[in-house]
Scaffold this motif. Structure first.
Motif, PDB file in Angstrom:
ATOM      1  N   LEU A  35       0.856  -1.184   0.000  1.00 47.09           N
ATOM      2  CA  LEU A  35       0.000   0.000   0.000  1.00 47.09           C
ATOM      3  C   LEU A  35       0.894   1.236   0.000  1.00 47.09           C
ATOM      4  CD1 LEU A  35      -2.685  -1.063   2.641  1.00 47.09           C
ATOM      5  CD2 LEU A  35      -2.965  -0.954   0.162  1.00 47.09           C
ATOM      6  N   PRO A  36       1.428   1.617  -1.176  1.00 48.55           N
ATOM      7  CA  PRO A  36       2.319   2.781  -1.251  1.00 48.55           C
ATOM      8  C   PRO A  36       1.619   4.047  -0.778  1.00 48.55           C
ATOM      9  CG  PRO A  36       2.329   1.526  -3.305  1.00 48.55           C
ATOM     10  CD  PRO A  36       1.189   1.014  -2.493  1.00 48.55           C
ATOM     11  N   PRO A  37       2.361   4.972  -0.177  1.00 44.64           N
ATOM     12  CA  PRO A  37       1.757   6.225   0.289  1.00 44.64           C
ATOM     13  C   PRO A  37       1.008   6.979  -0.797  1.00 44.64           C
ATOM     14  CG  PRO A  37       3.955   5.982   1.192  1.00 44.64           C
ATOM     15  CD  PRO A  37       3.782   4.882   0.198  1.00 44.64           C
ATOM     16  N   ARG A  38       1.523   6.959  -2.044  1.00 45.40           N
ATOM     17  CA  ARG A  38       0.854   7.676  -3.130  1.00 45.40           C
ATOM     18  C   ARG A  38      -0.496   7.041  -3.470  1.00 45.40           C
ATOM     19  NH1 ARG A  38       3.762  11.090  -6.849  1.00 45.40           N
ATOM     20  NH2 ARG A  38       5.706  11.767  -5.870  1.00 45.40           N
ATOM     21  N   LEU A  39      -0.576   5.715  -3.359  1.00 45.08           N
ATOM     22  CA  LEU A  39      -1.846   5.047  -3.599  1.00 45.08           C
ATOM     23  C   LEU A  39      -2.866   5.452  -2.537  1.00 45.08           C
ATOM     24  CD1 LEU A  39      -3.697   2.964  -4.956  1.00 45.08           C
ATOM     25  CD2 LEU A  39      -2.612   1.206  -3.539  1.00 45.08           C
ATOM     26  N   LEU A  40      -2.459   5.415  -1.277  1.00 42.93           N
ATOM     27  CA  LEU A  40      -3.363   5.777  -0.186  1.00 42.93           C
ATOM     28  C   LEU A  40      -3.792   7.240  -0.277  1.00 42.93           C
ATOM     29  CD1 LEU A  40      -1.588   3.911   2.750  1.00 42.93           C
ATOM     30  CD2 LEU A  40      -3.636   3.206   1.511  1.00 42.93           C
ATOM     31  N   VAL A  61      -2.786  10.995  -8.788  1.00 38.40           N
ATOM     32  CA  VAL A  61      -1.827  10.807  -7.695  1.00 38.40           C
ATOM     33  C   VAL A  61      -1.563   9.326  -7.464  1.00 38.40           C
ATOM     34  CG1 VAL A  61      -1.461  11.079  -5.205  1.00 38.40           C
ATOM     35  CG2 VAL A  61      -2.390  12.975  -6.548  1.00 38.40           C
ATOM     36  N   SER A  62      -2.613   8.515  -7.447  1.00 43.97           N
ATOM     37  CA  SER A  62      -2.446   7.090  -7.169  1.00 43.97           C
ATOM     38  C   SER A  62      -1.668   6.376  -8.263  1.00 43.97           C
ATOM     39  CB  SER A  62      -3.814   6.424  -6.992  1.00 43.97           C
ATOM     40  OG  SER A  62      -4.535   6.393  -8.211  1.00 43.97           O
ATOM     41  N   ARG A  83       4.331   7.882 -10.207  1.00 42.55           N
ATOM     42  CA  ARG A  83       5.482   7.109  -9.741  1.00 42.55           C
ATOM     43  C   ARG A  83       6.522   8.073  -9.196  1.00 42.55           C
ATOM     44  NH1 ARG A  83       6.279   1.992 -11.961  1.00 42.55           N
ATOM     45  NH2 ARG A  83       8.509   2.341 -12.190  1.00 42.55           N
ATOM     46  N   ALA A  84       6.773   7.949  -7.903  1.00 46.61           N
ATOM     47  CA  ALA A  84       7.812   8.779  -7.295  1.00 46.61           C
ATOM     48  C   ALA A  84       9.167   8.370  -7.835  1.00 46.61           C
ATOM     49  CB  ALA A  84       7.781   8.629  -5.777  1.00 46.61           C
ATOM     50  N   ARG A  85       9.997   9.353  -8.174  1.00 43.49           N
ATOM     51  CA  ARG A  85      11.296   9.049  -8.764  1.00 43.49           C
ATOM     52  C   ARG A  85      12.141   8.203  -7.838  1.00 43.49           C
ATOM     53  NH1 ARG A  85      14.396  13.867 -11.585  1.00 43.49           N
ATOM     54  NH2 ARG A  85      12.466  13.644 -12.780  1.00 43.49           N
ATOM     55  N   ALA A  86      12.078   8.521  -6.568  1.00 41.96           N
ATOM     56  CA  ALA A  86      12.885   7.764  -5.617  1.00 41.96           C
ATOM     57  C   ALA A  86      12.424   6.319  -5.542  1.00 41.96           C
ATOM     58  CB  ALA A  86      12.807   8.402  -4.232  1.00 41.96           C
ATOM     59  N   SER A  87      11.082   6.114  -5.620  1.00 40.09           N
ATOM     60  CA  SER A  87      10.566   4.765  -5.532  1.00 40.09           C
ATOM     61  C   SER A  87      10.920   3.954  -6.750  1.00 40.09           C
ATOM     62  CB  SER A  87       9.040   4.793  -5.361  1.00 40.09           C
ATOM     63  OG  SER A  87       8.690   5.436  -4.167  1.00 40.09           O
ATOM     64  N   VAL A  88      10.922   4.632  -7.926  1.00 36.51           N
ATOM     65  CA  VAL A  88      11.288   3.946  -9.140  1.00 36.51           C
ATOM     66  C   VAL A  88      12.744   3.490  -9.063  1.00 36.51           C
ATOM     67  CG1 VAL A  88      11.596   4.187 -11.616  1.00 36.51           C
ATOM     68  CG2 VAL A  88       9.588   5.168 -10.526  1.00 36.51           C
ATOM     69  N   THR A  89      13.595   4.369  -8.560  1.00 37.85           N
ATOM     70  CA  THR A  89      15.002   4.039  -8.437  1.00 37.85           C
ATOM     71  C   THR A  89      15.189   2.861  -7.490  1.00 37.85           C
ATOM     72  OG1 THR A  89      15.588   6.345  -8.767  1.00 37.85           O
ATOM     73  CG2 THR A  89      17.263   4.929  -7.795  1.00 37.85           C
ATOM     74  N   ALA A  90      14.385   2.821  -6.422  1.00 40.40           N
ATOM     75  CA  ALA A  90      14.507   1.749  -5.448  1.00 40.40           C
ATOM     76  C   ALA A  90      13.837   0.474  -5.925  1.00 40.40           C
ATOM     77  CB  ALA A  90      13.877   2.172  -4.125  1.00 40.40           C
ATOM     78  N   GLY A  91      13.061   0.592  -7.007  1.00 37.53           N
ATOM     79  CA  GLY A  91      12.404  -0.584  -7.575  1.00 37.53           C
ATOM     80  C   GLY A  91      11.177  -1.006  -6.817  1.00 37.53           C
ATOM     81  N   THR A  92      10.538  -0.058  -6.118  1.00 35.22           N
ATOM     82  CA  THR A  92       9.363  -0.430  -5.344  1.00 35.22           C
ATOM     83  C   THR A  92       8.087   0.192  -5.854  1.00 35.22           C
ATOM     84  OG1 THR A  92       9.713   1.442  -3.844  1.00 35.22           O
ATOM     85  CG2 THR A  92      10.732  -0.672  -3.242  1.00 35.22           C
ATOM     86  N   ALA A  93       8.176   1.100  -6.788  1.00 30.16           N
ATOM     87  CA  ALA A  93       6.969   1.779  -7.270  1.00 30.16           C
ATOM     88  C   ALA A  93       6.182   0.865  -8.168  1.00 30.16           C
ATOM     89  CB  ALA A  93       7.335   3.054  -8.012  1.00 30.16           C
ATOM     90  N   GLU A  94       4.849   1.046  -8.144  1.00 31.79           N
ATOM     91  CA  GLU A  94       3.975   0.310  -9.026  1.00 31.79           C
ATOM     92  C   GLU A  94       3.086   1.321  -9.721  1.00 31.79           C
ATOM     93  OE1 GLU A  94       2.259  -1.886  -5.884  1.00 31.79           O
ATOM     94  OE2 GLU A  94       3.278  -3.727  -6.453  1.00 31.79           O
ATOM     95  N   SER A  95       2.594   0.953 -10.890  1.00 37.06           N
ATOM     96  CA  SER A  95       1.745   1.889 -11.624  1.00 37.06           C
ATOM     97  C   SER A  95       0.703   1.136 -12.406  1.00 37.06           C
ATOM     98  CB  SER A  95       2.603   2.728 -12.577  1.00 37.06           C
ATOM     99  OG  SER A  95       1.823   3.473 -13.446  1.00 37.06           O
ATOM    100  N   THR A  96      -0.428   1.795 -12.555  1.00 38.79           N
ATOM    101  CA  THR A  96      -1.414   1.235 -13.466  1.00 38.79           C
ATOM    102  C   THR A  96      -1.274   1.879 -14.825  1.00 38.79           C
ATOM    103  OG1 THR A  96      -3.032   2.890 -12.791  1.00 38.79           O
ATOM    104  CG2 THR A  96      -3.038   0.785 -11.610  1.00 38.79           C
TER     105      THR A  96
END
Length: 304
Positions: A121-126, A287-288, A291-304
């Protein structure tokens, strides 16, 4: 890490949202002539015929055994229970109240996905879901209550809540099935399960079809072909390529599109509060899905 979905998956999600929004306009016509169960059965039969024909043409056959538990559960909950109780609930409450209650569904999808599918449950999704839900409530308030002569019964609210729960449960059950069967297989047999569950309403459907105006019947057929057969298939295609939580959040664009469609096709001019709520819904979806740049770099971001 879940890889970023293809552009085709994003387009599929967009097609789903637009067609589901159009369903609200058609339901208003068909629902005046058909009872909740009959309308659900007619819609599911039309959808099953189209999906079955496409399945035969593509020669995809039966889904693997591992897909069947999810297909049966999603078919009963989403195609069966959801469609009947939502049709019934919208006869007991005004559209605004129904929209507010049913839009609890995406939140339940995210929570159930985290519990049963181990989705994050990423912060951006919530944050996006919170913004979109606030927009859905704003749209609902602007369409209900004394300002518009709306009505709401306890039964209607309970039915809409049950619809939200059935919707969320169906989505979460469908997700694992898509790991074994194709989007077309899962949608086709889920629709057939829902139609079988609604067969007790067959007598009502035959009786009401005999006296219903042609426009209502055509709207029921439209609901079966486009918002059911096509939109549920594009939904399944996109769901197989992202998380249940993010797909649920995407549906918050539906209230905004319903406002625009009602404006364009029904001549219902939205007020400032309704437009503001629709804008909030779209902003929350954006917003949901970001993809946060930092999350993408860390490999944890998800996107629809």
């Amino acid at each position: 890490m879940q890889k970023q979905p293809s552009r085709l998956a994003v387009v599929a999600a967009g097609v789903t949202v637009v067609l589901w929004a159009s369903a609200f306009v058609s339901i208003r016509s068909a629902g005046a002539a058909y009872s909740p169960g009959a309308l659900a059965l007619g819609r599911l039969l039309a959808g099953s015929l189209v999906l079955g024909a496409v399945l035969l043409i593509r020669r995809e056959g039966l889904p693997p055994r591992a897909a069947w538990p999810g297909i049966v559960v999603s078919g009963l909950l989403w195609f069966g229970v959801y469609m009947v109780v939502l049709n019934w609930g919208e006869q007991e409450v005004d559209a605004g109240t129904a929209a507010m209650v049913v839009n609890i569904g995406p939140i339940l999808i995210a929570l159930l996905g985290a519990r049963f599918l181990k989705e994050s449950l990423p912060p951006r999704l919530l944050a996006g879901m919170a913004v979109s839900f606030a927009g859905a409530v704003t749209v609902g308030l602007s369409m209900s209550g004394g300002a518009s002569g709306g009505h709401a019964s306890v039964l209607g609210v309970v039915l809409c809540l049950l619809a939200a729960i059935a919707y969320a449960g169906g989505v979460v059950a469908q997700k694992p099935a898509l790991a074994h069967g194709s989007a077309l297989q899962v949608t086709t047999f889920g629709c057939l399960v829902g139609a079988a569950a609604c067969l007790p309403f067959a007598g009502q459907l035959v009786e009401e079809a005999g006296r219903a105006p042609l426009s209502a019947t055509l709207n029921m057929v439209y609901l079966g072909i486009f918002p059911t057969a096509l939109a549920f298939t594009t939904w399944a295609y996109a769901l197989a390529r992202t998380t249940a939580g993010r797909m649920g959040a995407t549906t918050y664009a539906v209230p905004a599109l319903v406002v625009l469609l009602a404006w364009g096709f029904l001549g219902e001019l939205p007020g400032a509060l309704t437009l503001a709520g629709g804008a909030l819904c779209l902003a929350g979806v954006a917003v949901s899905r970001s993809r946060a740049r930092a999350s993408v770099t860390a490999g944890t971001a998800e996107s629809t």
